[in-house]
Structure formats: C-alpha cells, structure tokens
Scaffold this active site. Structure first.
Site, short mmCIF file in Angstrom:
data_model
loop_
_atom_site.label_atom_id
_atom_site.label_comp_id
_atom_site.label_asym_id
_atom_site.label_seq_id
_atom_site.Cartn_x
_atom_site.Cartn_y
_atom_site.Cartn_z
CE LYS A 105 -2.36 -0.64 -13.89
NZ LYS A 105 -2.43 -0.71 -12.41
CB SER A 180 -3.10 2.71 -11.12
OG SER A 180 -2.63 1.41 -10.80
CB SER A 204 -4.13 -0.22 -8.50
OG SER A 204 -3.57 0.96 -8.00
#
Length: 486
Positions: A105, A180, A204
């Site tokens: 990420k 996210s 997330s």
C-alpha cells in the site's frame, strides 16, 4: 527459520488442497498461483521467479488500464529482483519467501518512492527507507512490483483520490473496490501476485477485502510493527487465500524498533491452520447498532455461515449490538480534528488540491473545542471497553464486514455525504479500538455477482485463531466462484 526447514513446511502445505483452488490457484497462468505452490515449484526448479514475475507483469499490463490499482509500478526493478531471486534458488541460498511477487500500500514507505498518502496536496519526496512491513518482505526475498493506490489521507472506504486515478473493482468495473486499501483489494482479486499489504484504522483492510472477495486480516494492534504508529492503526495481509496470509504473517510480525507500540515478538504457529469447530462458542453480531441498514443479501450470507458453523458443532449465540451513536460521532469528531491539523498548515493553493469531500469533512473539525475533541477521544475508549465486554465470552464472533456490498466507483462512500462519513463502518471500527484481530473472508455473492464479506473476530491477540477459523470457513463456504477476468 532455515531455508531448508521452511521449504519442507511449505512443500507439505502446497500438497494440501486450498478451498480457493477452484478460483484459479492451480491455473496454467503463473499469475494465479498461490505462494506455497510457487515456493514448491521454485524448490524443484520447475518454475523460475523470473517466469512468475513476467506472468504477473503481463497480467498487470492487461488489466491495469481498466483497474488502476497501482502506483509506482516498476517492472524493470521487479525483474531485476526476480533474477537475483532465481540465482539464490539455483545456488541453494533461497530466502524464506524468495521470488514471491507482492504489492505494498502506498502509505507504507518503500525506499526511494514518494508517499503522497493519496492526495495531490503533499510534496513528492522519496522515502528515505523501507517501513517495517516493506523491510520484512524485502529481507525474505519478496519481489515488490508496485505500490497500491489509496484515497486522500486514507480517510475513505473508496478508491477515489485527488492524486491517483480512480481505482475500480475487478468483479464489476462500475463498482468501488473499497478503501482505504483500495488498490490492494483490487490487485489481490485481479491476481497481481499472491501477496498484498494494506493498512486498517477503521476497516480499511476488511472493507476492500469484503467488496473484492479476498481475504484480509486486521491483526491485533501491535502484532505487525508499523511506522508511523497511531491509535488503532495496523498493517496486515490481503490475499486470495488464508494460507498465503499466514505465510506473510511469519515475516511481517518480526520486531522493529521503530514501532514503540508494537507487541513483544512471539514465534507463533502461523502455518498450523487446523481447528476443530465442534464445541467452539461463536457469537453472531447481526446488527451494528448504528449506521446504514443491513442489506438483506448480506444478512442471508451471515445467517448461512452461522448455520453452517452450528451444523459443524459450534455453539452459536446472538451478540447484541454495542456501538452507539455517541461513540461513532465522538470518533468522527476526533478524526476530523486530527485531519484538520494536517490540512490547516497547508497553503490555500495546496489545500485546494485535496479531494473536496475530504476537505469538507476535515473542515468540520476546525471549530471543535478542546472539550469536544477530548470527549471524542474518550468515546474511542468507551468503544474499546464495549467491544471487549460484548465479545470476551466467545471464542469467536462473526458478523457482516459492511452493511452493503460494493457501491458505484465514483462515490466517496456508500452514502456519499461528508456529514455522515462513517455510517458503513459500525461492524469494523470497534475492533481497531479494542486491539482485537478480525478478518474478512468471502462469505458468498449477491444475485448480481458481487462479493459479500464475513467478518471473523477473535479475542485480543488470538490472531492465529482468527486465521484458523477463516481457513475452515474457506472450505465450508457454499458459494465459491472463479476469480474475475478482465
């Protein structure tokens, strides 16, 4: 662990049939192979890390123009690392996870790559060093292909960003992958290699895992060292199978002095995924207590899971909702004020670059008084105590991950209202506050073919238990489908 012993373990693992092999892990396309399959093939010299990396790059080249899950994709660097991995395998010096392709990420720093945090408002300054998760995987020979996209400041359950292109869901390109960890969820479902890492402070990892039909583990707070640290914030694996996530946990949990909030290191039996369901006491939390109404198809999937676990011998009981409006609104106040503290020092020009939804939401924090902010933070502690009190008498609790399935890609949240930003995280956020491990494992599909996530919640620090029950559910789930092809 010595490489030889590791390979012996993983050869044994690779001979056990994964419940998701019907979804492509034994495919002729190397991009769809699981990590144990790859490690066994590397050890036999039947497949090369270079071949695998080229297969994943080819998959990315085909899918990425429509999926837009990646940031800083560097195929040349990946092939360089794959060639080095190939040499280690050939010379008998292979590392624990040598040659396995991975994405990380965007907000987890990798040396030399800027960390925009999903927003066009931040300067693009190359990171000085790998963050702990990236460092652990690189130390074990993982081939890092790219970073994955995220929304502004990681504060949306969406792939919408002012910096990155709009990420989409591979099951339905008109839908959102969630967030996210948006790009991570989409990349895992699309087969951009076996390993992906996300972060989670309110859902997330679990939300995009749910909406993309993959496995995601929010570990116990502090189980995986992170940098920078923050209340409730964790990093965790996002994979097509529980077993791949378990392999990642062996590496990701090694200690790092940069995280002063991390747990003492434990050499846990991550790869021992067997569990006897008979006699387990499992709670079912069907209502979140606040927020959006529960979609009937999501309800049906969780009820089906509860029935299957009961038929397997578990003692299944209802868990009443425990999240209140005061808790969620207090957390919202605290997070708005925290976001505004990041945004307020920016110039007017830079502030104007932020996603309007996020800017409007954060501006709601600038007029809060100290007492209101303190009260909001205190509600996070109230939520923590409520979560433990509601779940501690069970071995595990199951629930929906979200009250809805994937929603239109262009929206910032299912409701798309910055004044009601968290109406969809009632099932997930409390477990961040209470330090408890929780996973999202695919629980089936809607009639329209969209994935439904089943959340499995463990007692504090029982990460291995959550993996075990998640692994058991993989083989029990009655609705398994091939991975999407774009």
């Amino acid at each position: 662990m010595a490489a030889g012993r590791f390979l012996e373990e993983n050869y044994a693992l690779s001979t056990q049939t994964s419940s998701y092999q019907t979804r492509g892990s034994s495919s002729a396309d190397l991009a769809d192979w699981s990590a144990p399959e790859l490690l066994e093939a590397f050890a036999r010299k039947a497949v090369s890390p270079v071949e695998v990396t080229k297969a994943v790059i080819a998959r990315i080249d085909t899918y990425e123009p429509r999926l837009q899950a990646l940031y800083a994709f560097d195929p040349d660097a990946a092939l360089r690392d794959a060639r080095a991995s190939e040499q280690r395998w050939m010379s008998g010096q292979a590392k624990a996870l040598d040659g396995i392709p991975a994405t990380i990420k965007e907000n987890i720093a990798t040396k030399g790559t800027p960390v925009p945090l999903g927003t066009a408002a931040r300067p693009l300054i190359p990171a000085a060093e790998d963050a702990p998760s990236a460092a652990r995987l690189r130390e074990d020979g993982v081939v890092i292909l790219a970073k994955t996209t995220m929304p502004d400041y990681g504060m949306l359950s969406s792939g919408l960003s002012s910096f990155h292109p709009l990420a989409r869901n591979p099951w339905d390109l008109s839908k959102n992958p969630g967030g996210s960890s948006a790009g991570a969820g989409a990349a895992a479902a699309a087969g951009y290699g076996p390993f992906h890492i996300g972060t989670d402070i309110g859902g997330s990892i679990r939300l995009p895992a749910s909406w993309c039909g993959v496995f995601g583990l929010k570990p116990s707070f502090g189980r995986i060292p992170i940098d920078p640290t923050y209340y409730g914030r964790v990093a965790g694996p996002m994979t097509r199978t529980v077993r791949d996530a378990a392999l990642m946990m062996k590496s990701l949990t090694r200690p790092d002095v940069r995280d002063p909030m991390s747990l003492p290191y434990q050499d846990l039996p991550w790869l021992d995924l067997d569990i006897d369901i008979k006699g387990l006491k499992i709670g079912v939390m069907m209502q979140a207590g606040i927020g959006m109404p529960l979609d009937p198809e999501v309800r049906e999937a969780v009820e089906r899971a509860a029935k299957a676990l009961a038929e397997a011998g578990a003692i299944v009981e209802e868990v009443p909702a425990f999240i209140t409006r005061e808790m969620l609104d207090g957390l919202d106040d605290f997070w708005r004020q925290r976001a505004w503290m990041d945004i307020a020092p920016l110039s007017d020009e830079d502030r104007a670059k932020i996603l309007p939804y996020i800017l409007q939401w954060a501006e709601g924090g600038k007029a809060l008084t100290g007492a209101e902010v303190y009260s909001g933070m205190n509600q996070m502690m109230v939520m923590r105590h409520a979560a433990v009190a509601a779940t501690h008498r069970f071995d595990f609790v199951i629930s929906p991950v979200a009250p809805c399935v994937a929603y239109p890609a262009e929206l910032a949240s299912p409701i798309h209202n910055p004044e009601e930003p968290f109406e969809h995280i009632g099932y997930t956020v409390a477990l961040n506050m209470s330090d408890q491990p929780a996973s999202s494992v695919n629980g089936g599909f809607t009639t329209a073919g969209l994935p439904i996530g089943l959340q499995i919640i463990g007692r504090r620090f029982d990460d291995v238990g959550v993996l075990r029950l998640s692994h058991a559910w993989e083989s029990m789930c009655p609705d398994r489908r091939p991975w999407p092809k774009l």
